[in-house]
Scaffold this active site. Structure first.
Site, mmCIF file in Angstrom:
data_model
loop_
_atom_site.group_PDB
_atom_site.id
_atom_site.type_symbol
_atom_site.label_atom_id
_atom_site.label_comp_id
_atom_site.label_asym_id
_atom_site.label_seq_id
_atom_site.Cartn_x
_atom_site.Cartn_y
_atom_site.Cartn_z
ATOM 1 C CB VAL A 120 90.574 36.298 -51.800
ATOM 2 C CG1 VAL A 120 90.244 37.687 -52.325
ATOM 3 C CG2 VAL A 120 90.780 35.311 -52.946
ATOM 4 N N PRO A 121 92.651 37.987 -49.296
ATOM 5 C CG PRO A 121 94.575 39.307 -49.254
ATOM 6 C CD PRO A 121 93.805 38.343 -50.120
ATOM 7 C CB CYS A 122 88.158 40.075 -47.429
ATOM 8 S SG CYS A 122 87.698 38.566 -46.580
ATOM 9 C CG HIS A 123 92.538 38.746 -43.261
ATOM 10 N ND1 HIS A 123 92.584 37.867 -44.327
ATOM 11 C CD2 HIS A 123 93.815 38.916 -42.851
ATOM 12 C CE1 HIS A 123 93.841 37.514 -44.547
ATOM 13 N NE2 HIS A 123 94.611 38.143 -43.671
ATOM 14 N NE ARG A 124 97.052 39.916 -45.977
ATOM 15 C CZ ARG A 124 97.645 39.155 -46.885
ATOM 16 N NH1 ARG A 124 97.717 39.555 -48.137
ATOM 17 N NH2 ARG A 124 98.153 37.991 -46.535
#
Length: 162
Positions: A120-124
């Site tokens: 779940v790409p919270c880094h994006r």
């Protein structure tokens, strides 16, 4: 509850799952490991993470399970899943997409509480000004993940991340 671990270039990852999907992917020092008890979702996640880190995977298909957490957080986490590999969105972009441009701080809080890193790409998610902002595992890891996904764009913009 099912659990396993994976050594990565970012340290050891803990992966937990329910019968419905991955419930946690986290990094950190583990004082006492629980006995391994993987299931098919964890096996799938480990396989996909290895492919991701090798630059061979651009979309995770392992199911995730957001059964824990406030409804607003779940809406934010679902929105994170729509951010394409190698791209970013701002906290404001997500707030607007959820129908309330004034919810930027709440989006930031939900993003920071994401229990399933990378998949779940919270880094994006970055600041509206294009700068990197907080990440549970540090801005260095956030930058490295973004560069892994799009070295051409994020390598050029690296000076913006400082």
């Amino acid at each position: 509850m099912f659990i396993s671990y994976l050594d990565t270039e970012f340290g050891e990852a803990t992966i937990r799952a329910s019968d419905n999907g991955i419930t946690e992917l986290s990094f950190g020092i583990i004082d006492q490991k629980e006995p391994l008890n993987p299931n098919a979702h964890i096996d799938s996640c480990i396989s996909e993470l290895k492919q991701y880190f090798a630059g061979e995977l651009v979309h995770f298909t392992t199911p995730v399970d957001f059964s824990v957490g406030p409804e607003f957080y779940k809406r934010v986490w679902e929105e994170l899943l729509t951010i394409p590999f190698g791209e970013t969105r701002s906290y404001l972009d997500i707030a607007v997409k959820l129908g309330d441009r004034n919810a930027v701080r709440a989006v930031g809080t939900a993003n920071g509480k994401n229990p399933i890193a990378i998949v779940v790409p919270c880094h994006r998610v970055i600041g509206t000004n294009g700068k990197l902002t907080g990440y549970a595992y540090g801005l260095d890891m956030k930058q490295r993940l973004l560069m892994l996904e799009n070295a051409e764009v994020f390598g050029i913009q690296q000076r913006l991340f400082s």
